[in-house]
Design a protein around this motif. Structure first.
Motif, PDB file in Angstrom:
ATOM      1  N   MET A   1       0.845  -1.064  -0.127  1.00 29.58           N
ATOM      2  CA  MET A   1       0.092   0.141  -0.186  1.00 29.58           C
ATOM      3  C   MET A   1       0.810   1.206   0.051  1.00 29.58           C
ATOM      4  SD  MET A   1      -3.172   0.968   2.807  1.00 29.58           S
ATOM      5  CE  MET A   1      -3.972  -0.383   2.382  1.00 29.58           C
ATOM      6  N   THR A   2       0.610   2.201  -0.743  1.00 35.21           N
ATOM      7  CA  THR A   2       1.311   3.340  -1.065  1.00 35.21           C
ATOM      8  C   THR A   2       0.932   4.506   0.219  1.00 35.21           C
ATOM      9  OG1 THR A   2      -0.049   4.447  -2.583  1.00 35.21           O
ATOM     10  CG2 THR A   2       1.910   3.014  -3.533  1.00 35.21           C
ATOM     11  N   SER A   3       1.724   5.463   0.376  1.00 39.35           N
ATOM     12  CA  SER A   3       1.334   6.484   1.154  1.00 39.35           C
ATOM     13  C   SER A   3      -0.041   7.264   0.850  1.00 39.35           C
ATOM     14  CB  SER A   3       2.516   7.168   1.681  1.00 39.35           C
ATOM     15  OG  SER A   3       2.854   8.202   0.439  1.00 39.35           O
ATOM     16  N   ARG A   4      -0.319   7.277  -0.481  1.00 40.34           N
ATOM     17  CA  ARG A   4      -1.290   8.007  -1.000  1.00 40.34           C
ATOM     18  C   ARG A   4      -2.462   7.274  -0.326  1.00 40.34           C
ATOM     19  NH1 ARG A   4      -1.743   9.762  -7.029  1.00 40.34           N
ATOM     20  NH2 ARG A   4      -3.863   9.770  -6.494  1.00 40.34           N
ATOM     21  N   GLN A   5      -2.695   5.817  -0.502  1.00 42.56           N
ATOM     22  CA  GLN A   5      -3.626   4.970  -0.322  1.00 42.56           C
ATOM     23  C   GLN A   5      -3.979   4.894   1.160  1.00 42.56           C
ATOM     24  OE1 GLN A   5      -2.289   1.474  -2.070  1.00 42.56           O
ATOM     25  NE2 GLN A   5      -3.561   1.780  -3.831  1.00 42.56           N
ATOM     26  N   GLY A   6      -2.691   5.258   2.015  1.00 43.52           N
ATOM     27  CA  GLY A   6      -3.132   4.869   3.494  1.00 43.52           C
ATOM     28  C   GLY A   6      -4.266   5.645   3.937  1.00 43.52           C
ATOM     29  N   PRO A   7      -4.074   7.304   3.801  1.00 43.91           N
ATOM     30  CA  PRO A   7      -5.173   8.013   4.295  1.00 43.91           C
ATOM     31  C   PRO A   7      -6.632   7.647   3.975  1.00 43.91           C
ATOM     32  CG  PRO A   7      -3.348   9.071   4.074  1.00 43.91           C
ATOM     33  CD  PRO A   7      -3.125   7.965   3.309  1.00 43.91           C
ATOM     34  N   VAL A   8      -6.822   7.277   2.643  1.00 42.86           N
ATOM     35  CA  VAL A   8      -8.015   6.736   2.180  1.00 42.86           C
ATOM     36  C   VAL A   8      -8.727   5.548   2.872  1.00 42.86           C
ATOM     37  CG1 VAL A   8      -9.340   6.275   0.204  1.00 42.86           C
ATOM     38  CG2 VAL A   8      -7.712   8.006  -0.005  1.00 42.86           C
ATOM     39  N   ALA A   9      -7.680   4.644   2.819  1.00 39.72           N
ATOM     40  CA  ALA A   9      -7.939   3.608   3.380  1.00 39.72           C
ATOM     41  C   ALA A   9      -8.224   3.598   5.053  1.00 39.72           C
ATOM     42  CB  ALA A   9      -6.843   2.468   3.386  1.00 39.72           C
ATOM     43  N   GLY A  10      -7.448   4.735   5.556  1.00 42.76           N
ATOM     44  CA  GLY A  10      -7.731   4.775   6.926  1.00 42.76           C
ATOM     45  C   GLY A  10      -9.029   5.435   7.105  1.00 42.76           C
ATOM     46  N   VAL A  11      -9.440   6.161   6.206  1.00 41.69           N
ATOM     47  CA  VAL A  11     -10.948   6.836   6.562  1.00 41.69           C
ATOM     48  C   VAL A  11     -11.976   5.694   6.403  1.00 41.69           C
ATOM     49  CG1 VAL A  11     -12.524   8.193   5.552  1.00 41.69           C
ATOM     50  CG2 VAL A  11     -10.080   9.218   5.860  1.00 41.69           C
ATOM     51  N   LEU A  12     -11.879   4.735   5.343  1.00 37.16           N
ATOM     52  CA  LEU A  12     -12.791   3.648   4.968  1.00 37.16           C
ATOM     53  C   LEU A  12     -12.888   2.716   6.452  1.00 37.16           C
ATOM     54  CD1 LEU A  12     -11.813   2.692   1.479  1.00 37.16           C
ATOM     55  CD2 LEU A  12     -13.959   4.291   2.338  1.00 37.16           C
ATOM     56  N   ALA A  14     -12.295   3.739   9.502  1.00 35.56           N
ATOM     57  CA  ALA A  14     -13.087   4.577  10.456  1.00 35.56           C
ATOM     58  C   ALA A  14     -14.483   4.459  10.195  1.00 35.56           C
ATOM     59  CB  ALA A  14     -12.544   5.927  10.518  1.00 35.56           C
ATOM     60  N   VAL A  15     -15.064   4.686   9.151  1.00 36.04           N
ATOM     61  CA  VAL A  15     -16.285   4.589   8.878  1.00 36.04           C
ATOM     62  C   VAL A  15     -16.844   3.199   8.985  1.00 36.04           C
ATOM     63  CG1 VAL A  15     -17.915   4.757   6.881  1.00 36.04           C
ATOM     64  CG2 VAL A  15     -16.260   6.448   6.868  1.00 36.04           C
ATOM     65  N   ARG A  16     -16.229   2.159   8.601  1.00 40.79           N
ATOM     66  CA  ARG A  16     -16.744   0.999   8.918  1.00 40.79           C
ATOM     67  C   ARG A  16     -16.625   0.520  10.591  1.00 40.79           C
ATOM     68  NH1 ARG A  16     -14.745  -4.798   9.298  1.00 40.79           N
ATOM     69  NH2 ARG A  16     -16.132  -5.948   8.209  1.00 40.79           N
ATOM     70  N   ALA A  17     -15.571   1.007  11.175  1.00 40.34           N
ATOM     71  CA  ALA A  17     -15.647   1.001  12.664  1.00 40.34           C
ATOM     72  C   ALA A  17     -16.911   1.609  13.369  1.00 40.34           C
ATOM     73  CB  ALA A  17     -14.316   1.580  13.376  1.00 40.34           C
ATOM     74  N   ASP A  18     -17.229   2.899  12.799  1.00 34.81           N
ATOM     75  CA  ASP A  18     -18.244   3.616  13.474  1.00 34.81           C
ATOM     76  C   ASP A  18     -19.557   2.725  13.119  1.00 34.81           C
ATOM     77  OD1 ASP A  18     -19.459   6.029  14.545  1.00 34.81           O
ATOM     78  OD2 ASP A  18     -20.722   6.054  12.884  1.00 34.81           O
ATOM     79  N   LEU A  19     -19.786   2.233  11.793  1.00 36.72           N
ATOM     80  CA  LEU A  19     -21.126   1.568  11.461  1.00 36.72           C
ATOM     81  C   LEU A  19     -21.058   0.193  12.553  1.00 36.72           C
ATOM     82  CD1 LEU A  19     -21.014   1.636   7.879  1.00 36.72           C
ATOM     83  CD2 LEU A  19     -22.561   2.989   9.133  1.00 36.72           C
ATOM     84  N   LEU A  20     -19.930  -0.214  12.598  1.00 34.81           N
ATOM     85  CA  LEU A  20     -19.885  -1.691  13.653  1.00 34.81           C
ATOM     86  C   LEU A  20     -20.306  -1.198  15.140  1.00 34.81           C
ATOM     87  CD1 LEU A  20     -16.590  -3.333  12.091  1.00 34.81           C
ATOM     88  CD2 LEU A  20     -19.197  -4.482  11.919  1.00 34.81           C
ATOM     89  N   ARG A  21     -19.691  -0.311  15.298  1.00 41.79           N
ATOM     90  CA  ARG A  21     -20.224   0.318  16.666  1.00 41.79           C
ATOM     91  C   ARG A  21     -21.768   0.562  16.975  1.00 41.79           C
ATOM     92  NH1 ARG A  21     -21.524   5.092  18.783  1.00 41.79           N
ATOM     93  NH2 ARG A  21     -20.569   6.034  16.830  1.00 41.79           N
ATOM     94  N   ARG A  22     -22.242   0.972  15.933  1.00 43.99           N
ATOM     95  CA  ARG A  22     -23.656   1.455  15.898  1.00 43.99           C
ATOM     96  C   ARG A  22     -24.432   0.173  15.700  1.00 43.99           C
ATOM     97  NH1 ARG A  22     -24.727   6.877  13.091  1.00 43.99           N
ATOM     98  NH2 ARG A  22     -22.826   8.026  13.503  1.00 43.99           N
ATOM     99  N   LEU A  23     -23.717  -0.815  15.062  1.00 43.50           N
ATOM    100  CA  LEU A  23     -24.520  -2.223  14.996  1.00 43.50           C
ATOM    101  C   LEU A  23     -24.202  -3.148  16.264  1.00 43.50           C
ATOM    102  CD1 LEU A  23     -23.808  -2.987  11.371  1.00 43.50           C
ATOM    103  CD2 LEU A  23     -26.125  -2.707  12.300  1.00 43.50           C
ATOM    104  N   ASP A  24     -23.536  -2.559  17.356  1.00 42.22           N
ATOM    105  CA  ASP A  24     -23.343  -3.295  18.630  1.00 42.22           C
ATOM    106  C   ASP A  24     -22.526  -4.410  18.311  1.00 42.22           C
ATOM    107  OD1 ASP A  24     -23.491  -3.566  21.273  1.00 42.22           O
ATOM    108  OD2 ASP A  24     -25.132  -4.955  21.423  1.00 42.22           O
ATOM    109  N   ARG A  25     -21.449  -4.411  17.484  1.00 43.09           N
ATOM    110  CA  ARG A  25     -20.494  -5.236  17.420  1.00 43.09           C
ATOM    111  C   ARG A  25     -18.845  -4.620  17.860  1.00 43.09           C
ATOM    112  NH1 ARG A  25     -22.080  -6.923  11.291  1.00 43.09           N
ATOM    113  NH2 ARG A  25     -20.041  -7.850  11.246  1.00 43.09           N
TER     114      ARG A  25
END
Length: 61
Positions: A1-12, A14-25
């Motif tokens: 993974m290149t450094s350009r992809q890192g922040p984009v992947a990080g945001v993805l 983070a969004v997935r984490a928030d959705l999982l938290r809301r789903l009580d997982r």
């Protein structure tokens, strides 16, 4: 993974984490928050994601 992809992947992750938290997982959400924090370039973003991970509390996998 290149450094350009890192922040984009990080945001993805983070969004997935928030959705999982809301789903009580919490274990999956905590893992995604940690993954996202590891991909962020900004210390402030990493700190925010780590704080959210800690707010979930202890998890068992």
């Amino acid at each position: 993974m290149t450094s350009r992809q890192g922040p984009v992947a990080g945001v993805l992750h983070a969004v997935r984490a928030d959705l999982l938290r809301r789903l009580d997982r919490p274990a999956e959400a905590a893992a995604e928050y940690a993954r996202a924090a590891g991909l962020m370039a900004s210390e402030a973003e990493r700190a925010c994601l780590e704080r959210r991970r800690r707010e979930i509390g202890p998890t068992t996998t």
